[in-house]
Design a protein around this motif. Structure first.
Motif, PDB file in Angstrom:
ATOM      1  N   CYS A  80       8.448   2.042   4.260  1.00  0.00           N
ATOM      2  CA  CYS A  80       7.628   2.871   5.138  1.00  0.00           C
ATOM      3  C   CYS A  80       8.237   4.266   5.178  1.00  0.00           C
ATOM      4  CB  CYS A  80       7.510   2.272   6.536  1.00  0.00           C
ATOM      5  SG  CYS A  80       8.949   2.440   7.562  1.00  0.00           S
ATOM      6  N   SER A  81       7.454   5.212   5.635  1.00  0.00           N
ATOM      7  CA  SER A  81       7.868   6.608   5.725  1.00  0.00           C
ATOM      8  C   SER A  81       8.227   6.941   7.164  1.00  0.00           C
ATOM      9  CB  SER A  81       6.719   7.504   5.257  1.00  0.00           C
ATOM     10  OG  SER A  81       6.901   8.831   5.678  1.00  0.00           O
ATOM     11  N   HIS A  82       9.004   7.991   7.337  1.00  0.00           N
ATOM     12  CA  HIS A  82       9.353   8.455   8.678  1.00  0.00           C
ATOM     13  C   HIS A  82       8.136   9.006   9.424  1.00  0.00           C
ATOM     14  CE1 HIS A  82       9.452  12.147   6.318  1.00  0.00           C
ATOM     15  NE2 HIS A  82       9.261  12.780   7.449  1.00  0.00           N
ATOM     16  N   ARG A  83       6.999   9.182   8.730  1.00  0.00           N
ATOM     17  CA  ARG A  83       5.788   9.691   9.381  1.00  0.00           C
ATOM     18  C   ARG A  83       4.791   8.575   9.688  1.00  0.00           C
ATOM     19  NH1 ARG A  83       3.789  15.314   7.404  1.00  0.00           N
ATOM     20  NH2 ARG A  83       3.076  15.277   9.540  1.00  0.00           N
ATOM     21  N   ASP A  84       5.110   7.344   9.292  1.00  0.00           N
ATOM     22  CA  ASP A  84       4.214   6.216   9.524  1.00  0.00           C
ATOM     23  C   ASP A  84       4.290   5.753  10.975  1.00  0.00           C
ATOM     24  OD1 ASP A  84       3.650   6.386   6.848  1.00  0.00           O
ATOM     25  OD2 ASP A  84       4.679   4.539   6.296  1.00  0.00           O
ATOM     26  N   ARG A  85       3.431   4.799  11.296  1.00  0.00           N
ATOM     27  CA  ARG A  85       3.416   4.194  12.626  1.00  0.00           C
ATOM     28  C   ARG A  85       3.341   2.679  12.484  1.00  0.00           C
ATOM     29  NH1 ARG A  85      -0.428   8.254  16.190  1.00  0.00           N
ATOM     30  NH2 ARG A  85       0.992  10.022  16.051  1.00  0.00           N
ATOM     31  N   MET A  86       3.864   1.975  13.480  1.00  0.00           N
ATOM     32  CA  MET A  86       3.833   0.520  13.513  1.00  0.00           C
ATOM     33  C   MET A  86       3.165   0.072  14.815  1.00  0.00           C
ATOM     34  SD  MET A  86       5.352  -0.590  10.800  1.00  0.00           S
ATOM     35  CE  MET A  86       6.312   0.184   9.518  1.00  0.00           C
ATOM     36  N   VAL A  96       3.359  -7.222  11.986  1.00  0.00           N
ATOM     37  CA  VAL A  96       3.126  -5.944  12.651  1.00  0.00           C
ATOM     38  C   VAL A  96       2.058  -5.199  11.871  1.00  0.00           C
ATOM     39  CG1 VAL A  96       5.464  -5.753  13.569  1.00  0.00           C
ATOM     40  CG2 VAL A  96       4.945  -4.740  11.362  1.00  0.00           C
ATOM     41  N   GLY A  97       1.389  -4.289  12.540  1.00  0.00           N
ATOM     42  CA  GLY A  97       0.439  -3.416  11.869  1.00  0.00           C
ATOM     43  C   GLY A  97       1.166  -2.181  11.367  1.00  0.00           C
ATOM     44  N   HIS A  98       1.012  -1.871  10.082  1.00  0.00           N
ATOM     45  CA  HIS A  98       1.660  -0.704   9.481  1.00  0.00           C
ATOM     46  C   HIS A  98       0.578   0.332   9.201  1.00  0.00           C
ATOM     47  CE1 HIS A  98       4.140   1.010   5.873  1.00  0.00           C
ATOM     48  NE2 HIS A  98       3.982   1.882   6.842  1.00  0.00           N
ATOM     49  N   ARG A  99       0.661   1.480   9.879  1.00  0.00           N
ATOM     50  CA  ARG A  99      -0.282   2.584   9.676  1.00  0.00           C
ATOM     51  C   ARG A  99       0.409   3.673   8.873  1.00  0.00           C
ATOM     52  NH1 ARG A  99      -3.403   4.833  14.367  1.00  0.00           N
ATOM     53  NH2 ARG A  99      -4.761   5.322  12.619  1.00  0.00           N
ATOM     54  N   VAL A 100      -0.035   3.858   7.652  1.00  0.00           N
ATOM     55  CA  VAL A 100       0.557   4.851   6.751  1.00  0.00           C
ATOM     56  C   VAL A 100      -0.012   6.232   7.062  1.00  0.00           C
ATOM     57  CG1 VAL A 100       0.761   5.559   4.329  1.00  0.00           C
ATOM     58  CG2 VAL A 100       0.927   3.139   4.943  1.00  0.00           C
ATOM     59  N   PHE A 101       0.857   7.245   7.067  1.00  0.00           N
ATOM     60  CA  PHE A 101       0.441   8.628   7.294  1.00  0.00           C
ATOM     61  C   PHE A 101      -0.470   9.071   6.162  1.00  0.00           C
ATOM     62  CE2 PHE A 101       1.157  13.246   6.819  1.00  0.00           C
ATOM     63  CZ  PHE A 101       0.687  13.652   8.057  1.00  0.00           C
ATOM     64  N   ASP A 102      -1.602   9.663   6.489  1.00  0.00           N
ATOM     65  CA  ASP A 102      -2.583  10.135   5.507  1.00  0.00           C
ATOM     66  C   ASP A 102      -2.326  11.609   5.214  1.00  0.00           C
ATOM     67  OD1 ASP A 102      -4.740  10.717   3.921  1.00  0.00           O
ATOM     68  OD2 ASP A 102      -6.258  10.141   5.399  1.00  0.00           O
ATOM     69  N   GLN A 103      -1.652  11.887   4.098  1.00  0.00           N
ATOM     70  CA  GLN A 103      -1.281  13.259   3.761  1.00  0.00           C
ATOM     71  C   GLN A 103      -2.474  14.136   3.404  1.00  0.00           C
ATOM     72  OE1 GLN A 103       1.888  13.444   0.905  1.00  0.00           O
ATOM     73  NE2 GLN A 103       3.089  11.915   1.974  1.00  0.00           N
ATOM     74  N   GLY A 104      -3.591  13.526   3.039  1.00  0.00           N
ATOM     75  CA  GLY A 104      -4.762  14.311   2.652  1.00  0.00           C
ATOM     76  C   GLY A 104      -5.805  14.435   3.730  1.00  0.00           C
TER      77      GLY A 104
END
Length: 113
Positions: free
Chosen positions: A71-77, A10-18
């Motif tokens: 993964c974080s609750h703000r990430d996307r898959m 799967v593709g894991h897109r991490v939330f960019d906090q900055g």
């Protein structure tokens, strides 16, 4: 005990906090997808509001992940080209009475329309 095979990715897109918008203001954004191996996922569950003329569809999926998957609750898959939001944290089953960690579940949701 032998590990289960990791047959899918799967593709894991991490939330960019900055992340910032064009004016330097904080903005929501996600990093490009990184491919990660997983066991698989359950059949998507679809629901639609019972309203005439309404065009919204909600799809929920349970992603089955190996031990240590983070993964974080703000990430996307991204599953088969469809991007889902992560709902809640990773549900790991490492505190069971059997002495081994089978992995966990990540709840996903996509809303369209």
């Amino acid at each position: 005990m032998d590990e289960f095979p990791l047959l899918f990715t799967v593709g894991h897109r991490v939330f960019d906090q900055g992340a910032e918008d064009a004016h330097g203001n904080p903005a929501e954004d996600w990093l490009p997808a990184v491919q990660k191996p997983v066991y698989g996922w359950g059949a998507p569950q679809t629901s639609e509001p019972k309203l005439a003329g309404h065009d919204r569809e909600i799809v929920e999926v349970e992603l089955l992940v190996p031990p240590g998957f983070e993964c974080s609750h703000r990430d996307r898959m991204v599953l088969d080209g469809v991007e889902f939001e992560v709902v809640g944290g990773v549900e790991m089953f490492d505190h069971n009475p059997f002495g081994w960690n089978p992995g966990g579940v990540i709840n996903l949701k996509a809303v369209s329309g």
